[in-house]
Design an enzyme around this catalytic site. Sequence first.
Site, mmCIF file in Angstrom:
data_model
loop_
_atom_site.group_PDB
_atom_site.id
_atom_site.type_symbol
_atom_site.label_atom_id
_atom_site.label_comp_id
_atom_site.label_asym_id
_atom_site.label_seq_id
_atom_site.Cartn_x
_atom_site.Cartn_y
_atom_site.Cartn_z
ATOM 1 N N LEU A 74 -6.915 -2.140 -4.476
ATOM 2 C CA LEU A 74 -5.990 -1.007 -4.473
ATOM 3 C C LEU A 74 -4.673 -1.515 -3.929
ATOM 4 C CD1 LEU A 74 -8.089 1.978 -2.987
ATOM 5 C CD2 LEU A 74 -7.486 1.599 -5.386
ATOM 6 N N ASP A 75 -3.569 -1.023 -4.472
ATOM 7 C CA ASP A 75 -2.254 -1.390 -3.946
ATOM 8 C C ASP A 75 -2.164 -1.026 -2.466
ATOM 9 O OD1 ASP A 75 -1.578 -2.096 -6.517
ATOM 10 O OD2 ASP A 75 -0.405 -0.292 -6.904
ATOM 11 N N ARG A 76 -1.265 -1.699 -1.799
ATOM 12 C CA ARG A 76 -1.087 -1.470 -0.366
ATOM 13 C C ARG A 76 -0.853 0.006 -0.044
ATOM 14 N NH1 ARG A 76 2.610 -5.373 3.343
ATOM 15 N NH2 ARG A 76 1.986 -4.603 5.391
ATOM 16 N N THR B 214 -1.542 2.601 -1.927
ATOM 17 C CA THR B 214 -2.503 3.508 -2.539
ATOM 18 C C THR B 214 -3.684 3.706 -1.605
ATOM 19 O OG1 THR B 214 -1.886 2.694 -4.741
ATOM 20 C CG2 THR B 214 -3.948 3.924 -4.564
#
Length: 232
Positions: free
Chosen positions: A53-55, A57
């Site tokens: 997951l993106d930072r 998100t």
Amino acid sequence: MLEILYRDEHLIAINKPSGLLVHKSFYSGEADTYAIQELRKQIGQKVYPVHRLDRKTSGVLLFTLDKETLRMMSTQFEEKKVEKKYIAILRGWAKEEETIDYDLTNENEVTQNAVTRYRRLQTSEIDLPFLKHQTSRYCLVEAIPETGRFHQLRKHFKHILHPILGCRKHGCNKQNKLWLQTFGINKMTLHAHQLIFNHPISNERITVNATIDDDFKRVGDILNFDLSSYLE
């Protein structure tokens, strides 16, 4: 302490907070803490991330507790047998539903096919002047990425001119600045609320849900969205 959503002898899933990196990455920069390290310390054993997951998100993040389970779960992801559901707040009113089939270029300059399905859940219009408009419109959507490309949802919603509220790199910085100045909020409103997969050992269908955080709820409250189903 990280919120553990699911755990057995093979798998563990957490509700990753926004702002926490999954692991060290050349593209994400440095940080004092990482999800892998924090979870390892919390449960006292090694963990292996199945996906990313993106930072910024938040939401469901799945790990395995051994390498063989990692191999089996990675195969499920590669064969598109895992369903990932996100919610996001977008600028403007997107279509009621749409499939975005738009190729993306990754961090290594390789162009890859990328497909996202989404459906609009709720709309909002508030008294917030923006540019030539006297009001601002937003919508809540559920998005299902059929591929797992780098920053896929953020890039795809930018492509259809409905960027995710609070996203800096692929969003509308004028709108983000407006929210920061007006409400003191710079939250990226993208949350992985559900992950559905077959258990690699028992083959049981597993559904893992992650509740939204207070910052996401605050944005939803300003927009009068009913987020009750994402708070349980």
